[in-house]
Scaffold this motif. Structure first.
Motif, PDB file in Angstrom:
ATOM      1  N   ILE A 115      18.306 -17.315   5.556  1.00  0.00           N
ATOM      2  CA  ILE A 115      17.068 -16.965   4.837  1.00  0.00           C
ATOM      3  C   ILE A 115      17.001 -15.455   4.690  1.00  0.00           C
ATOM      4  O   ILE A 115      17.098 -14.718   5.678  1.00  0.00           O
ATOM      5  N   TYR A 116      16.827 -14.999   3.466  1.00  0.00           N
ATOM      6  CA  TYR A 116      16.672 -13.569   3.161  1.00  0.00           C
ATOM      7  C   TYR A 116      15.315 -13.381   2.488  1.00  0.00           C
ATOM      8  O   TYR A 116      15.049 -13.956   1.422  1.00  0.00           O
ATOM      9  N   THR A 117      14.437 -12.604   3.142  1.00  0.00           N
ATOM     10  CA  THR A 117      13.105 -12.329   2.600  1.00  0.00           C
ATOM     11  C   THR A 117      12.970 -10.835   2.378  1.00  0.00           C
ATOM     12  O   THR A 117      13.149 -10.032   3.299  1.00  0.00           O
ATOM     13  N   SER A 118      12.660 -10.446   1.158  1.00  0.00           N
ATOM     14  CA  SER A 118      12.535  -9.035   0.808  1.00  0.00           C
ATOM     15  C   SER A 118      11.136  -8.756   0.294  1.00  0.00           C
ATOM     16  O   SER A 118      10.655  -9.419  -0.630  1.00  0.00           O
ATOM     17  N   LEU A 119      10.480  -7.784   0.909  1.00  0.00           N
ATOM     18  CA  LEU A 119       9.160  -7.362   0.465  1.00  0.00           C
ATOM     19  C   LEU A 119       9.295  -6.531  -0.816  1.00  0.00           C
ATOM     20  O   LEU A 119      10.400  -6.182  -1.224  1.00  0.00           O
ATOM     21  N   PRO A 120       8.174  -6.214  -1.459  1.00  0.00           N
ATOM     22  CA  PRO A 120       8.253  -5.515  -2.747  1.00  0.00           C
ATOM     23  C   PRO A 120       9.083  -4.239  -2.686  1.00  0.00           C
ATOM     24  O   PRO A 120       9.071  -3.502  -1.708  1.00  0.00           O
ATOM     25  N   LEU A 121       9.797  -3.987  -3.775  1.00  0.00           N
ATOM     26  CA  LEU A 121      10.643  -2.814  -3.885  1.00  0.00           C
ATOM     27  C   LEU A 121       9.792  -1.560  -4.021  1.00  0.00           C
ATOM     28  O   LEU A 121       8.620  -1.607  -4.403  1.00  0.00           O
ATOM     29  N   LEU A 122      10.397  -0.427  -3.708  1.00  0.00           N
ATOM     30  CA  LEU A 122       9.644   0.813  -3.686  1.00  0.00           C
ATOM     31  C   LEU A 122       9.375   1.367  -5.072  1.00  0.00           C
ATOM     32  O   LEU A 122       8.375   2.041  -5.294  1.00  0.00           O
ATOM     33  N   PHE A 123      10.266   1.084  -6.018  1.00  0.00           N
ATOM     34  CA  PHE A 123      10.140   1.661  -7.348  1.00  0.00           C
ATOM     35  C   PHE A 123      10.280   0.573  -8.406  1.00  0.00           C
ATOM     36  O   PHE A 123      10.911  -0.461  -8.188  1.00  0.00           O
ATOM     37  N   HIS A 124       9.706   0.840  -9.568  1.00  0.00           N
ATOM     38  CA  HIS A 124       9.781  -0.098 -10.676  1.00  0.00           C
ATOM     39  C   HIS A 124      11.233  -0.195 -11.171  1.00  0.00           C
ATOM     40  O   HIS A 124      11.945   0.799 -11.271  1.00  0.00           O
ATOM     41  N   ASN A 125      11.661  -1.418 -11.464  1.00  0.00           N
ATOM     42  CA  ASN A 125      13.023  -1.700 -11.950  1.00  0.00           C
ATOM     43  C   ASN A 125      14.096  -1.357 -10.923  1.00  0.00           C
ATOM     44  O   ASN A 125      15.272  -1.183 -11.281  1.00  0.00           O
ATOM     45  N   GLN A 126      13.715  -1.233  -9.656  1.00  0.00           N
ATOM     46  CA  GLN A 126      14.707  -1.025  -8.607  1.00  0.00           C
ATOM     47  C   GLN A 126      15.450  -2.331  -8.328  1.00  0.00           C
ATOM     48  O   GLN A 126      14.861  -3.403  -8.325  1.00  0.00           O
ATOM     49  N   LYS A 127      16.740  -2.241  -8.083  1.00  0.00           N
ATOM     50  CA  LYS A 127      17.568  -3.424  -7.869  1.00  0.00           C
ATOM     51  C   LYS A 127      17.963  -3.530  -6.403  1.00  0.00           C
ATOM     52  O   LYS A 127      18.271  -2.534  -5.753  1.00  0.00           O
TER      53      LYS A 127
ATOM     54  N   ILE B 113       0.872  -1.176   0.000  1.00  0.00           N
ATOM     55  CA  ILE B 113       0.000   0.000   0.000  1.00  0.00           C
ATOM     56  C   ILE B 113       0.909   1.226   0.000  1.00  0.00           C
ATOM     57  O   ILE B 113       1.589   1.496   0.984  1.00  0.00           O
ATOM     58  N   ARG B 114       0.911   1.935  -1.083  1.00  0.00           N
ATOM     59  CA  ARG B 114       1.786   3.099  -1.244  1.00  0.00           C
ATOM     60  C   ARG B 114       0.945   4.375  -1.153  1.00  0.00           C
ATOM     61  O   ARG B 114       0.101   4.636  -2.010  1.00  0.00           O
ATOM     62  N   PHE B 115       1.167   5.155  -0.092  1.00  0.00           N
ATOM     63  CA  PHE B 115       0.479   6.420   0.102  1.00  0.00           C
ATOM     64  C   PHE B 115       1.302   7.517  -0.578  1.00  0.00           C
ATOM     65  O   PHE B 115       2.327   7.959  -0.048  1.00  0.00           O
ATOM     66  N   GLU B 116       0.872   7.919  -1.764  1.00  0.00           N
ATOM     67  CA  GLU B 116       1.584   8.987  -2.473  1.00  0.00           C
ATOM     68  C   GLU B 116       1.370  10.332  -1.776  1.00  0.00           C
ATOM     69  O   GLU B 116       2.293  11.135  -1.666  1.00  0.00           O
ATOM     70  N   SER B 117       0.145  10.587  -1.326  1.00  0.00           N
ATOM     71  CA  SER B 117      -0.160  11.826  -0.613  1.00  0.00           C
ATOM     72  C   SER B 117      -1.366  11.579   0.275  1.00  0.00           C
ATOM     73  O   SER B 117      -2.197  10.708   0.011  1.00  0.00           O
ATOM     74  N   PHE B 118      -1.458  12.369   1.351  1.00  0.00           N
ATOM     75  CA  PHE B 118      -2.580  12.254   2.285  1.00  0.00           C
ATOM     76  C   PHE B 118      -2.586  13.538   3.112  1.00  0.00           C
ATOM     77  O   PHE B 118      -1.685  13.770   3.893  1.00  0.00           O
ATOM     78  N   GLN B 119      -3.590  14.385   2.904  1.00  0.00           N
ATOM     79  CA  GLN B 119      -3.613  15.654   3.601  1.00  0.00           C
ATOM     80  C   GLN B 119      -5.042  16.107   3.847  1.00  0.00           C
ATOM     81  O   GLN B 119      -5.987  15.592   3.246  1.00  0.00           O
TER      82      GLN B 119
ATOM     83  N   HIS C  21       0.106  13.090   9.126  1.00  0.00           N
ATOM     84  CA  HIS C  21       1.305  13.812   9.530  1.00  0.00           C
ATOM     85  C   HIS C  21       2.581  13.033   9.208  1.00  0.00           C
ATOM     86  O   HIS C  21       3.671  13.451   9.596  1.00  0.00           O
ATOM     87  N   GLU C  22       2.453  11.904   8.514  1.00  0.00           N
ATOM     88  CA  GLU C  22       3.632  11.148   8.101  1.00  0.00           C
ATOM     89  C   GLU C  22       4.368  11.896   6.986  1.00  0.00           C
ATOM     90  O   GLU C  22       3.832  12.813   6.355  1.00  0.00           O
ATOM     91  N   GLN C  23       5.611  11.451   6.737  1.00  0.00           N
ATOM     92  CA  GLN C  23       6.347  11.954   5.582  1.00  0.00           C
ATOM     93  C   GLN C  23       5.946  11.122   4.364  1.00  0.00           C
ATOM     94  O   GLN C  23       6.076   9.904   4.362  1.00  0.00           O
ATOM     95  N   PHE C  24       5.439  11.752   3.333  1.00  0.00           N
ATOM     96  CA  PHE C  24       4.963  11.034   2.150  1.00  0.00           C
ATOM     97  C   PHE C  24       5.908  11.285   0.971  1.00  0.00           C
ATOM     98  O   PHE C  24       6.526  12.351   0.894  1.00  0.00           O
ATOM     99  N   PRO C  25       6.024  10.302   0.053  1.00  0.00           N
ATOM    100  CA  PRO C  25       5.265   9.049  -0.004  1.00  0.00           C
ATOM    101  C   PRO C  25       5.652   8.077   1.115  1.00  0.00           C
ATOM    102  O   PRO C  25       6.795   8.067   1.564  1.00  0.00           O
ATOM    103  N   PHE C  26       4.680   7.259   1.526  1.00  0.00           N
ATOM    104  CA  PHE C  26       4.862   6.303   2.619  1.00  0.00           C
ATOM    105  C   PHE C  26       4.386   4.943   2.124  1.00  0.00           C
ATOM    106  O   PHE C  26       3.310   4.834   1.535  1.00  0.00           O
ATOM    107  N   VAL C  27       5.199   3.913   2.357  1.00  0.00           N
ATOM    108  CA  VAL C  27       4.879   2.571   1.855  1.00  0.00           C
ATOM    109  C   VAL C  27       4.673   1.625   3.031  1.00  0.00           C
ATOM    110  O   VAL C  27       5.491   1.593   3.964  1.00  0.00           O
ATOM    111  N   TYR C  28       3.582   0.868   2.982  1.00  0.00           N
ATOM    112  CA  TYR C  28       3.284  -0.128   4.012  1.00  0.00           C
ATOM    113  C   TYR C  28       3.126  -1.484   3.326  1.00  0.00           C
ATOM    114  O   TYR C  28       2.532  -1.587   2.247  1.00  0.00           O
ATOM    115  N   HIS C  29       3.663  -2.542   3.964  1.00  0.00           N
ATOM    116  CA  HIS C  29       3.544  -3.903   3.437  1.00  0.00           C
ATOM    117  C   HIS C  29       2.810  -4.773   4.438  1.00  0.00           C
ATOM    118  O   HIS C  29       2.970  -4.609   5.656  1.00  0.00           O
TER     119      HIS C  29
END
Length: 852
Positions: free
Chosen positions: A676-688, A519-525, A548-556
């Motif tokens: 074991i290394y588990t990584s949740l989805p990356l923040l940006f498309h084509n991010q490495k 869930i990616r919050f691009e803006s919330f005001q 009052h969070e700093q946006f964009p904010f990503v929750y998994h």
């Protein structure tokens, strides 16, 4: 935890006997102030908070609750809600309820005594002065009595009310102070503020309303000193001037010294034979959120905010209007100063709108606005409605007809027609109504040149003390189809429109246990800096994402969850842009053999969104293993599970670790290990992914490669001092100590001691010695390992100048910042929040005094 009960009244609907509903408590014990029980009645278009009748918390046994049943009981059913937070539980409550017939019956508690019931207004017979005065709880500064109720009614047509509360101390949660709007103080839909405890000291309130109630009530036990406040009723100042001169200067009253609030100045410039006017705005200084200077030419209304020259076509007269509603008279706004010049120029024929409502302002308490015209060219018809007493505005469309594709209507708040949109209409049924939660609104009717036929509407408006509609039934949507993702939630179809949050919105996001929801919050005001949160919850826990969070904010979230937002007890304009995506976990297993002294592991699925990578490693001996973790993905939610000993593991949440490198040591190893290394989805498309794991077998007493060092000591070693030399001249080191002996202590020549801690220890030097006191040589398990990381200092070549209202600077490296906070006014910097890890050195200087 959230429990909700609605009492079934179907058996008493047709009965004339049952007239009361009685709730009796036998036990009550909840976490005070956090776990609460609410009892209320359902009122159409009113939220639960405003329709509550009782509110209980703590261990005090509540009095019996006697609720009269109204004639419209079918639509005003009784409800009860219990809310608890995530911490501290108690035994709860037990109660009985019964429907009573219309006869007398004994109650264990007596009703509150009405001690004060005062009207504070001009020419009132009460003992309270007008327009200034003091007001306090009974017996102040001594304690007030138990079981009392006091009411003060403020009323003066078109006035504003300012309250300065100098002292406030009541029994928290039980003795309350309430401010409400409207003629009926029992109308729970009009609660504006409600306080208890000691949260009101030095509180300044500015209420742009001419009719409010202050209500103080105490319960049967415990009391306190109460409250003391000063009030001021700010009467409206009206001024109207007729001007016939071709040119002259106009300025606000008292310019440039002081502009008071609650004024309406109107300058009517009679154009005579002229058809254009030039306004040279020399200076303007207003509270632009609450004050405005407008020019009304008959065809349009334009807000003047920038000192420059304006030129408008006009009709028989031009109105210049100044309205002020700023809260703080202590801040001395200058007002404005301008000159005007009339002109007479030849102009082309335009659409004649002088008989239409376009460009007009409606200020009466109620009225009807009509428009009917066949539009042949593109135009905007802008209408302003402003009621004077601070009430809200009720709108009802009795007729709306136009080209649905080419015509539309927008409705927004306040006086600037480019901001705070709340409704966008291209079609509506007769009788459709809205409530705009403000005393100033604008309406824009737009028609394009391709519009077909006659466009018309008839709109009725009136002032009201109701809030906007709060729909009890929530909007619910289930997102369970993979084809829906990525799914976008947006407050309204266009980004610059605020959504009038009038009901709860609930999205059930379905996912399997091996799927991750991003869930990616691009803006919330919100407007007016109000506080509101999205709730994300599953079967066991609730998380809050607030504006009052700093946006964009990503929750998994792993597996299914529920995303929701619910309106507060008063109106709320929100604007949000959220993107929801769902990813299935990809699992990759590597089988490796560790034969040498070191090896490096890199995730093979570097670009996949949600991965779990396992390394099953076979060793040729049982050496101690040092794990050097290069955590370059600090802002990516990932988990690393490493072996702690032969039977247990340790988990690291990589997204919460601020350092780019840290170490883990496996003191007792076996011939195989699992990582074991588990990584949740990356923040940006084509991010490495940039994560890397280096493994070292403990083979030397001292080892160094690049900026990585380790020292290994055993009780049979003779050497107890080591010299560390960094690669850089002004670098520092971060150290971690690993040992089975909790009392190991090492000294450095950099005046820093090293011991077993959960965090890294900063050593402020690039060249130093480490010494171990060998007097502990006979202590069992005194073997230890020291891991050292060198960090190069990074200097910013130029100072950072900040002249914004707020800013955020963040660094995860050893960095030197020179930050200058510039301000024109000496007291304009309210506060600075600085958070630093261990080893951070912060100095603040006042450059005017040259003192640290």
């Amino acid at each position: 935890m959230n429990f909700f009960w609605i009492f079934n009244l179907s058996d008493v609907i047709n009965s004339t006997s049952f007239r009361y509903f009685l709730i009796t408590f036998h036990h009550f014990d909840t976490e005070f102030g956090h776990d609460e029980l609410f009892i209320g009645e359902t009122i159409t278009d009113v939220s639960k908070y405003n329709s509550k009748l009782y509110q209980f918390s703590g261990s005090k046994l509540p009095d019996p609750c006697l609720i009269p049943l109204r004639s419209d009981i079918q639509t005003r059913s009784i409800w009860m809600q219990f809310l608890s937070d995530q911490t501290t539980t108690a035994s709860g409550f037990t109660l009985d309820y019964v429907f009573l017939v219309n006869q007398s019956f004994p109650l264990t508690s007596k009703s509150r005594k009405l001690l004060i019931n005062a009207d504070i207004r001009q020419k009132s017979k009460s003992s309270y002065s007008f327009p200034y005065g003091n007001l306090s709880s009974p017996n102040y500064p001594q304690n007030y009595s138990n079981n009392i109720i006091c009411r003060w009614h403020f009323f003066h047509r078109h006035a504003f009310i300012r309250l300065n509360i100098e002292h406030f101390q009541t029994e928290y949660h039980y003795d309350t102070f309430t401010i409400s709007y409207g003629q009926n103080f029992q109308n729970r839909a009009m609660i504006l503020y409600e306080w208890s405890g000691n949260e009101m000291d030095n509180k300044h309130l500015f209420i742009p309303n001419d009719d409010i109630y202050l209500i103080f009530q105490s319960d049967k036990t415990n009391n306190a000193s109460g409250f003391f406040l000063q009030y001021e009723i700010i009467e409206k100042e009206l001024l109207t001037m007729n001007l016939d001169e071709n040119s002259r200067m106009i300025y606000s009253n008292n310019y440039p010294n002081f502009l008071r609030t609650n004024v309406e100045y109107i300058w009517i410039i009679h154009m005579n034979s002229s058809n254009e006017i030039e306004i040279n705005l020399i200076d303007i200084h207003l509270d632009y959120e609450h004050d405005y200077l407008q020019i009304n030419t008959g065809n349009l209304i334009h807000t003047l905010e920038i000192a420059k020259t304006y030129r408008f076509q006009t009709t028989n007269e031009t109105k210049l209007i100044l309205r002020t509603k700023h809260a703080d008279d202590d801040y001395r706004y200058r007002g404005f100063n301008l000159t005007y010049q009339k002109w007479n120029t030849t102009r082309e024929n335009t659409i004649e709108l002088k008989n239409f409502p376009c460009g007009k302002k409606y200020s009466s308490p109620n009225g009807t606005i009509e428009f009917s015209h066949q539009t042949l060219t593109s135009f905007d018809c802008l209408i302003f409605i402003e009621v004077d007493d601070g009430q809200n505005i009720f709108l009802r469309f009795d007729h709306f007809n136009g080209d649905k594709e080419e015509n539309y209507m927008e409705i927004g708040l306040f006086h600037n027609a480019d901001e705070f949109h709340i409704f966008h209409l291209s079609d509506t049924l007769p009788g459709t109504w809205f409530i705009a939660n403000e005393s100033q609104i604008w309406i824009r009717f737009h028609s394009s040149q391709f519009s077909f036929g006659i466009s018309s509407f008839r709109l009725f408006y009136t002032e009201t003390i109701q809030w906007s509609t709060v729909t009890l039934k929530p909007y619910v949507q289930i997102l369970d189809d993979h084809r829906l993702f990525p799914y976008r939630l947006i407050s309204l179809p266009t980004n610059n429109i605020y959504h009038n949050l009038s009901q709860a919105y609930i999205w059930h996001i379905e996912a399997l246990n091996d799927e991750c929801i991003q869930i990616r919050f691009e803006s919330f005001q919100t407007i007016d800096n109000r506080h509101i949160c999205f709730h994300i919850k599953d079967s066991s826990q609730t998380w809050y994402i607030c504006n009052h969070e700093q946006f964009p904010f990503v929750y998994h979230h792993i597996g299914s969850c529920i995303l929701s937002i619910e309106p507060e007890f008063i109106w709320m304009l929100v604007q949000y842009d959220i993107q929801i995506n769902k990813f299935k976990k990809l699992i990759w297993i590597h089988y490796l053999t560790f034969n040498g002294d070191n090896m490096t592991l890199i995730p093979s699925l570097a670009f996949e969104p949600y991965v779990q990578i396992e390394w099953i490693i076979t060793l040729n001996d049982t050496s101690t293993i040092i794990f050097d973790i290069e955590n370059l993905d600090r802002k990516i939610s990932a988990e690393l599970i490493l072996p702690q000993n032969k039977n247990t593991t340790k988990s690291y949440s990589l997204g919460t670790i601020s350092t780019t490198r840290f170490a883990h040591v496996l003191l007792s190893s076996s011939l195989s290990l699992r990582i074991i290394y588990t990584s949740l989805p990356l923040l940006f498309h084509n991010q490495k992914r940039l994560f890397r794991l280096n493994l070292f077998k403990l083979s030397k007493p001292y080892f160094n490669i690049g900026n990585f060092h380790y020292i290994s000591y055993t009780t049979n070693q003779s050497k107890s001092q080591w010299s560390i030399h960094g690669l850089y001249e002004d670098s520092i080191f971060f150290a971690n100590v690993f040992s089975r002996n909790q009392n190991v202590l090492l000294q450095t020549t950099a005046n820093t001691n090293l011991s077993l801690t959960n965090s890294s220890i900063s050593i402020p030097s690039s060249n130093f010695d480490i010494r171990y006191n060998r007097r502990e040589k006979n202590v069992k398990n005194s073997d230890f390992i020291v891991i050292l990381y060198e960090q190069e200092q990074r200097n910013h070549s130029q100072p950072i100048l900040l002249n914004k209202t707020s800013n955020l600077i963040e660094t995860n490296d050893f960095t030197l910042y020179d930050i200058h906070l510039q301000s024109i006014n000496s007291n304009s910097i309210d506060f600075i929040i600085i958070q630093g890890d261990n080893g951070t050195l912060i100095r603040l200087y006042d450059l005017r005094q040259c003192e640290a």
